[in-house]
Every structure is written in structure tokens, then in C-alpha cells.
Design a protein around this motif. Structure first.
Motif, PDB file in Angstrom:
ATOM      1  N   SER A 505      40.521  31.845  46.958  1.00  0.00           N
ATOM      2  CA  SER A 505      41.179  31.122  45.872  1.00  0.00           C
ATOM      3  C   SER A 505      40.961  31.768  44.516  1.00  0.00           C
ATOM      4  O   SER A 505      41.831  31.713  43.642  1.00  0.00           O
ATOM      5  CB  SER A 505      40.680  29.671  45.830  1.00  0.00           C
ATOM      6  OG  SER A 505      39.264  29.648  45.664  1.00  0.00           O
ATOM      7  N   ASP A 506      39.794  32.389  44.328  1.00  0.00           N
ATOM      8  CA  ASP A 506      39.505  33.015  43.042  1.00  0.00           C
ATOM      9  C   ASP A 506      38.582  34.217  43.247  1.00  0.00           C
ATOM     10  O   ASP A 506      38.068  34.436  44.343  1.00  0.00           O
ATOM     11  CB  ASP A 506      38.863  32.025  42.070  1.00  0.00           C
ATOM     12  CG  ASP A 506      37.483  31.579  42.535  1.00  0.00           C
ATOM     13  OD1 ASP A 506      36.532  32.379  42.407  1.00  0.00           O
ATOM     14  OD2 ASP A 506      37.362  30.439  43.045  1.00  0.00           O
ATOM     15  N   VAL A 530      31.128  45.208  55.136  1.00  0.00           N
ATOM     16  CA  VAL A 530      30.621  44.192  54.215  1.00  0.00           C
ATOM     17  C   VAL A 530      29.172  43.827  54.515  1.00  0.00           C
ATOM     18  O   VAL A 530      28.335  43.725  53.618  1.00  0.00           O
ATOM     19  CB  VAL A 530      31.527  42.942  54.262  1.00  0.00           C
ATOM     20  CG1 VAL A 530      30.831  41.751  53.624  1.00  0.00           C
ATOM     21  CG2 VAL A 530      32.842  43.230  53.538  1.00  0.00           C
ATOM     22  N   GLY A 531      28.845  43.641  55.773  1.00  0.00           N
ATOM     23  CA  GLY A 531      27.503  43.217  56.144  1.00  0.00           C
ATOM     24  C   GLY A 531      26.409  44.169  55.709  1.00  0.00           C
ATOM     25  O   GLY A 531      25.269  43.747  55.458  1.00  0.00           O
ATOM     26  N   VAL A 540      27.515  37.930  46.720  1.00  0.00           N
ATOM     27  CA  VAL A 540      28.888  38.396  46.928  1.00  0.00           C
ATOM     28  C   VAL A 540      29.194  38.513  48.421  1.00  0.00           C
ATOM     29  O   VAL A 540      30.273  38.110  48.883  1.00  0.00           O
ATOM     30  CB  VAL A 540      29.103  39.760  46.229  1.00  0.00           C
ATOM     31  CG1 VAL A 540      30.500  40.300  46.534  1.00  0.00           C
ATOM     32  CG2 VAL A 540      28.897  39.626  44.723  1.00  0.00           C
ATOM     33  N   ILE A 541      28.249  39.029  49.181  1.00  0.00           N
ATOM     34  CA  ILE A 541      28.477  39.202  50.618  1.00  0.00           C
ATOM     35  C   ILE A 541      28.639  37.855  51.302  1.00  0.00           C
ATOM     36  O   ILE A 541      29.442  37.695  52.230  1.00  0.00           O
ATOM     37  CB  ILE A 541      27.303  39.995  51.252  1.00  0.00           C
ATOM     38  CG1 ILE A 541      27.206  41.382  50.626  1.00  0.00           C
ATOM     39  CG2 ILE A 541      27.483  40.106  52.758  1.00  0.00           C
ATOM     40  CD1 ILE A 541      28.491  42.169  50.588  1.00  0.00           C
ATOM     41  N   GLU A 546      32.258  34.067  54.068  1.00  0.00           N
ATOM     42  CA  GLU A 546      32.938  32.768  54.116  1.00  0.00           C
ATOM     43  C   GLU A 546      34.454  32.938  54.182  1.00  0.00           C
ATOM     44  O   GLU A 546      35.148  32.143  54.805  1.00  0.00           O
ATOM     45  CB  GLU A 546      32.561  31.936  52.891  1.00  0.00           C
ATOM     46  CG  GLU A 546      31.120  31.446  52.909  1.00  0.00           C
ATOM     47  CD  GLU A 546      30.721  30.792  51.599  1.00  0.00           C
ATOM     48  OE1 GLU A 546      31.526  30.833  50.635  1.00  0.00           O
ATOM     49  OE2 GLU A 546      29.585  30.245  51.520  1.00  0.00           O
ATOM     50  N   ARG A 547      34.932  34.010  53.572  1.00  0.00           N
ATOM     51  CA  ARG A 547      36.377  34.256  53.544  1.00  0.00           C
ATOM     52  C   ARG A 547      36.862  35.080  54.735  1.00  0.00           C
ATOM     53  O   ARG A 547      38.056  35.325  54.873  1.00  0.00           O
ATOM     54  CB  ARG A 547      36.746  34.959  52.226  1.00  0.00           C
ATOM     55  CG  ARG A 547      36.440  34.095  51.015  1.00  0.00           C
ATOM     56  CD  ARG A 547      36.775  34.775  49.704  1.00  0.00           C
ATOM     57  NE  ARG A 547      36.558  33.852  48.578  1.00  0.00           N
ATOM     58  CZ  ARG A 547      36.905  34.099  47.317  1.00  0.00           C
ATOM     59  NH1 ARG A 547      37.488  35.239  47.017  1.00  0.00           N
ATOM     60  NH2 ARG A 547      36.680  33.212  46.378  1.00  0.00           N
ATOM     61  N   GLY A 548      35.928  35.508  55.567  1.00  0.00           N
ATOM     62  CA  GLY A 548      36.308  36.264  56.762  1.00  0.00           C
ATOM     63  C   GLY A 548      36.701  37.692  56.474  1.00  0.00           C
ATOM     64  O   GLY A 548      37.426  38.326  57.258  1.00  0.00           O
ATOM     65  N   ILE A 549      36.236  38.238  55.349  1.00  0.00           N
ATOM     66  CA  ILE A 549      36.572  39.621  54.962  1.00  0.00           C
ATOM     67  C   ILE A 549      35.474  40.551  55.465  1.00  0.00           C
ATOM     68  O   ILE A 549      34.300  40.371  55.139  1.00  0.00           O
ATOM     69  CB  ILE A 549      36.727  39.723  53.435  1.00  0.00           C
ATOM     70  CG1 ILE A 549      37.923  38.876  52.976  1.00  0.00           C
ATOM     71  CG2 ILE A 549      36.914  41.184  53.012  1.00  0.00           C
ATOM     72  CD1 ILE A 549      38.030  38.724  51.477  1.00  0.00           C
TER      73      ILE A 549
END
Length: 607
Positions: A505-506, A530-531, A540-541, A546-549
Motif C-alpha cells: 500500500s505504501d 530478500v532473506g 525492511v525485510i 509480509e508482502r510476499g516479495i
């Protein structure tokens, strides 16, 4: 109850490395009885009662549940138990059966896990010490395993071992004779040698003239001395040494000639001729297993030579070769095929994940070898291309060309990576490049440069169309799942191309100090995996997770002191290393959007 009481060995070395199994009978009230000596020694000579008296207080409830839920099927779990010295140590507790005398009685067994780890370290140290000692004089050893019927000859080197032979003994002996690798006058002696190996004769010694060690290149008089060793499971293994039976002067000449014909004089891995012949042999003779050809190029090696000189460059190549051999071990052979290029031929590594793990280890081990060198001017890393028989081809030439093509792809995508040949990703490009010749292929970086040039020309005529074309180009060619643009004081999402990720969302996280750790003073952050960045930017990670990126490029629109927006290039399905041109093109796109914002024309994108 316990057929093997833990008695002291006559061999002090064995005693020092022994991991005694501690066995006992336990009833439903956790009381133990009929313990073996190792069990009572471990917990002390005092009167022994319930096993729960010795478990760590924090593990007691879990231990009781573990025992109470035993249904007759063997089970195991780790708990902390206090030994006779009062020290809590991790132990693997196994409940084996409930057939011992008495209602509700169970047979149990315990192994000190910490001791197992310590013993493993000691054994590894011992093995390495003995390997180094054997490598000092370049010893050759042979072995035969009755379970697999495989015969092996290994050349010991200082920090590695070369597998000269690994083959079914009958097939190998037949090939040796048919190829003329044993002099006619020595054939009978060679056949007797093979027969004694298969019969597991307790001790033997045979001498004959052969070119076995040099694969048919140089005949030499050798003595094969063997004996039998019984493994832990009772199966016999024939082991022995191969030593020269020639005079010292003749032996020295033979070794010198062999090294000259088979090995690269600088790095002491196989030369191009030998590694090529071995690859062809493996492919021709392999019936059931896969053969992988991997070509390895040392990144930035020209800079090493230019800045530090060719003598230092030679030392770098020697260190790279040693690292590669350390990783490959007995799974394959290593050769130098030119300047800063090496070839690895892997035989019988059939699992794709195992293959990936091995190539990843080569890449990381070489990278770590030079992590403190060159004062940060550049990094010595490796780019690797690989092709697999029979998946990608059935002859050496086609496999080599495809591995070389994948090396070219690895270089284009930014170096320091490995690439496997895949028909769905590479076949058409490979065919096209083969038709044009490698030199005629502009390469991915050049194609991207040409595309960016066209985008810039278009941007001057139609800003919206140019940026939208750039978005779709990134989405379709960079294996990206979602592109998002965030703007405004709250950096809210205003635009998406591709997958619309609901949780996104942001982008206010860019104001977090953690994010600055990822940028390295650049107006962008690259997270290929990312991990792996959790330590540098945990907050940030957590948001990315949470966003599945799983992989992302985060580009600041403007700069860190004046953030006008954030452009994110996201992967949600498969993480992968970002290529340099992918990062550069994303940053250029963010710059075009910045111009659009300065002109007050951002609304063009959302119309």
C-alpha cells in the motif's frame, strides 16, 4: 539384552573417537534398570532412579510427553541431560521397543549429540592431516568395495584428491587389457592382481608394467600392495598403495613426463587435452548417470594482471584452482582450458539440487578466498556455465558449446553466478547465436543499451508511451511479477503494472534507517534474495516478507534527501540475482519518472 557391552579397545585412537551407545530398560514411571556400562558411566556411579531426574528442568514436560505417547513404533527426540560432571548436554533419546520383560517396559538408547559433533571435528582433522601427508609425496592409493563392485584409484595431492579410476572392476580390467595399458608380458600378473582383489586376499603384492596411472600415456613398472579392511558393517574393503618399482632416476623421469603430458604446470589441475579426453570418455561410457560439463571463468582477472602484474595473477589462478578442486573432490575432475578459464567434469551427480549446491559452493568458496584482497577495488569471483548429459546433448562438442553459451549469459547478467542450460530459456538464443557466430551476437547488455536509446528518443516525443513501454519491457524480459510506483507525502501506491499485490500500500519504510543500510549511498537498493538482508535491515525485510516479495529493486525517485517517490521492481515467485543492466535500466526509468514529476505531468501515467 545388550549383545555388545562397551569394552575398551586395544586401539587408543579408536577409544578417543568412540561414540558409545548408552542403553537401558525404562518402565512407565520413567525408572531405568538393566543399564549397560556406558549408560551408568555417563550419569555417574550413584544409584540411578528416574530418567526425569537428570533432564534439564525446561525439557522435563516435553520428555514426559515424548515417553507417554510412545505407541510401540520407534521414535527419537533431543533433550538436555546432566552427565556425571554436572554438565547439561544435548542427547538424542530413542525409544526402540516395548518388548523387554515387564508390563510397560521400554528399551531406550541415548547418544550425546555434542560429543558426536566434537568427534566429527576430530575425525575430519585426522583425515585432513593424513591426506596432506599422503599428498606431500603424491601417493596413489586403490580400493575395491564388494558392495558396489567399484574399483578406484586416487592420486593424493596436498589439499585435494584426483580420482583416476572409478569403475566396475570387471569392466575396468577388460578395458585396461583391450587398450593395451598393460604390457603383454605382464598380463598374467595383472589378471592375478584383479583376482586377488576380488577374493579379498588378506595381503598381496604384485609388480607389472602398465600405463594405468597415466591412462595409456606412459608405461612404467609399478608395485601394487594391498590388504583387507573390514568396515563398521562387517563388509570387507580392499585397500592398497601403488608405488613405483623403477630406479629413482627412472621414476623421476616418468613423473616429470607424466606431469608434462597430463597436468597444467601452473595450477596442477589437468591440462586442456586431458580434461577434454576425460569428458569425452565419461560421456561415451556412461550408461545410467548424468555427466555435467561446467566452464568457469575468473571475473576481473584482467584487472589483476594489469594492476598487480602477471606473477601475482599466476598466484590467483593457483588459488582458484585449489578452491575448485577442494569443492569438486571425488565427484569429478578439474582442468584448465585457457588463460583464466577452467573446466569441471562431474560424473554421477544426478540430483539437480546437489548439482546446484556444488556449483554454488565453487562460486562462494572462490569469492571467500579473495574477500580480503584488492582493497575493495574489485572482487575476484567466478562466472559459471553448465550443460548436462543427456538432458542438453549427447556428445562433448554440443555440451561444451551450450556450457560456454551459459557462461556468456552469466557474464552478461553481471558475473558472480552460475547458469544452467535450459531449453525453455536458452535454446532459441543459442541457435540464433550459433548461426551468427558468438562474435556477431551483440549480447544482452548491448541490446538493452539499444532499447534504452530508443526509449529516450520516444520519451522526447511521448513521455507516457515511452515509460509504459519501459514498464512492460521490464515486466516481460526481467522475469518480474510486479512493478509499483509510490508517490506523495505518504508514499502511497498510485500505479501498478503486472500483479497487484494486495499487501502493498505504501513505501514509507524507505525513511527507516535500516533502508539506508541497503542503499550503500546510492539512490536505490538491490535485494536479489530478500532473506539474506535480514541482518542489515530487519525492519525492511519483515515488511518485504509480509508482502510476499522475495527479490526486489527499490529505486528512489529524486534522492534520499528529497524523496518524491519510490519505484519498485518486484519478484514474488522466484528469487534470482539481478543483472547489472536490470538494475541500471530500473534506475534510468526512475529518473524519467522524476522528470515527469518535476514537470507536473505525473498524472499522465494514471489517466
Amino acid at each position: 539384552m545388550f549383545p555388545e557391552e562397551n569394552l575398551k579397545s586395544k586401539d587408543k585412537y579408536v577409544d578417543a573417537h568412540r561414540l558409545d551407545r548408552r542403553q537401558a530398560v525404562m518402565d512407565k514411571f520413567y525408572l531405568t534398570s538393566v543399564t549397560n556400562k556406558a549408560f551408568s558411566d555417563y550419569f555417574g556411579k550413584m544409584t540411578f532412579g528416574a530418567i526425569t531426574e537428570f533432564v534439564h528442568p525446561d525439557d522435563k514436560d516435553a520428555l514426559c510427553r515424548f515417553i507417554d505417547t510412545f505407541d510401540g513404533n520407534p521414535k527419537s527426540e533431543c533433550f538436555r541431560f546432566k552427565n556425571a560432571d554436572g554438565e547439561y548436554r544435548q542427547n538424542l533419546l530413542r525409544i526402540l521397543s516395548s518388548e523387554s520383560g515387564g508390563v510397560g517396559n521400554m528399551d531406550i538408547e541415548m547418544v550425546d549429540v555434542d560429543a558426536a559433533v566434537e568427534s566429527n571435528y576430530r575425525i575430519c582433522d585426522d583425515i585432513m592431516r593424513e591426506r596432506i601427508a599422503l599428498g606431500l609425496t603424491g601417493e596413489y592409493i586403490f580400493s575395491y568395495d564388494d558392495e558396489s563392485h567399484n574399483f578406484k584409484i586416487i592420486k593424493c595431492e596436498l589439499y585435494a584428491r584426483d580420482v583416476i579410476v572409478r569403475e566396475n572392476i570387471d569392466m575396468w580390467s577388460e578395458r585396461v587389457i583391450s587398450n593395451g595399458w598393460v604390457e603383454d608380458s605382464s598380463v598374467a600378473e595383472f589378471e592375478a592382481f584383479i583376482e586377488n582383489i576380488k577374493l579379498f586376499t588378506p595381503e598381496f603384492s604384485f609388480k607389472f608394467t602398465t600405463s594405468i596411472r597415466t591412462r595409456g600415456t606412459v608405461m612404467e613398472s609399478l608395485k601394487f600392495i594391498g590388504t583387507v579392511h573390514n568396515k563398521y558393517n562387517g563388509y570387507p574393503v580392499m585397500i592398497g598403495r601403488i608405488i613405483s618399482a623403477e630406479s629413482n632416476s627412472a621414476k623421476g623421469q616418468t613423473i616429470e613426463l607424466t606431469d608434462e603430458l597430463m597436468y597444467d604446470s601452473l595450477t596442477q589441475v589437468y591440462n586442456k587435452k586431458t580434461i577434454t579426453e576425460l569428458a569425452q570418455k565419461f560421456i561415451k561410457e556412461e550408461k545410467a548417470n548424468k555427466v555435467t560439463i561446467a566452464i568457469i571463468d575468473v571475473d576481473h582477472f584482467k584487472k589483476v594482471n594489469d594492476i598487480y602484474g602477471h606473477l601475482y595473477g599466476d598466484k590467483v589462478l593457483t588459488r582458484v584452482a585449489r578452491r575448485i578442486k577442494d569443492v569438486v573432490g571425488e565427484d569429478g575432475v578439474v582442468g584448465r582450458i585457457g588463460g583464466d578459464e577452467f573446466a569441471v567434469v562431474l560424473n554421477r551427480v544426478n540430483d539437480h539440487n546437489d548439482l546446484r549446491s556444488l556449483l554454488r559452493s565453487i562460486r562462494t568458496q572462490v569469492k571467500w578466498e579473495f574477500k580480503n584482497d584488492f582493497q575493495g577495488e574489485f572482487s575476484v569471483t567466478t562466472s559459471i556455465g553448465a550443460a548436462v548429459y543427456p538432458d542438453n546433448g549427447r556428445d562433448y562438442e554440443s555440451l561444451f558449446k551450450k556450457a560456454d553459451f551459459c557462461l556468456y549469459v552469466a557474464k552478461e547478467k553481471g558475473r558472480d553466478r552460475y547458469v544452467f542450460f535450459r531449453d525453455d530459456l536458452h535454446l532459441q538464443s543459442f541457435i540464433d547465436s550459433s548461426k551468427m557466430g558468438k562474435g556477431a551476437n551483440d549480447g544482452r547488455e548491448m541490446k538493452e543499451l539499444k532499447y534504452i536509446t530508443q526509449i529516450m528518443i520516444e520519451y522526447n516525443k511521448d513521455r507516457k508511451n515511452a515509460i509504459m513501454n519501459m514498464f512492460h519491457h521490464i515486466l516481460e524480459t526481467y522475469n518480474v511479477d510486479s512493478i509499483n510506483l509510490f508517490t506523495g507525502d505518504k508514499l502511497e501506491k498510485c500505479f501498478t503494472v503486472g500483479e497487484d499485490i494486495e499487501a502493498v500500500s505504501d513505501a514509507m519504510y524507505v525513511h527507516n534507517d535500516n533502508f539506508k543500510n541497503l542503499t550503500e549511498n546510492n539512490p536505490y537498493a538491490v535485494m536479489s534474495f530478500v532473506g539474506s538482508q535480514r541482518t542489515a535491515a530487519p525492519d525492511v525485510i519483515e515488511i518485504m516478507n509480509e508482502r510476499g516479495i522475495v527479490s526486489t529493486i527499490q529505486c528512489i525517485v529524486g534522492d534520499m534527501d528529497n524523496i518524491k517517490g519510490v519505484l519498485t521492481i518486484d519478484r514474488t515467485k522466484n528469487a534470482a540475482q539481478w543483472a547489472e543492466y536490470e538494475v541500471e535500466c530500473s534506475v534510468i526509468t526512475a529518473s524519467l519518472i522524476n522528470t515527469l514529476i518535476d514537470e507536473g505531468n505525473l498524472g499522465l501515467l494514471t489517466e
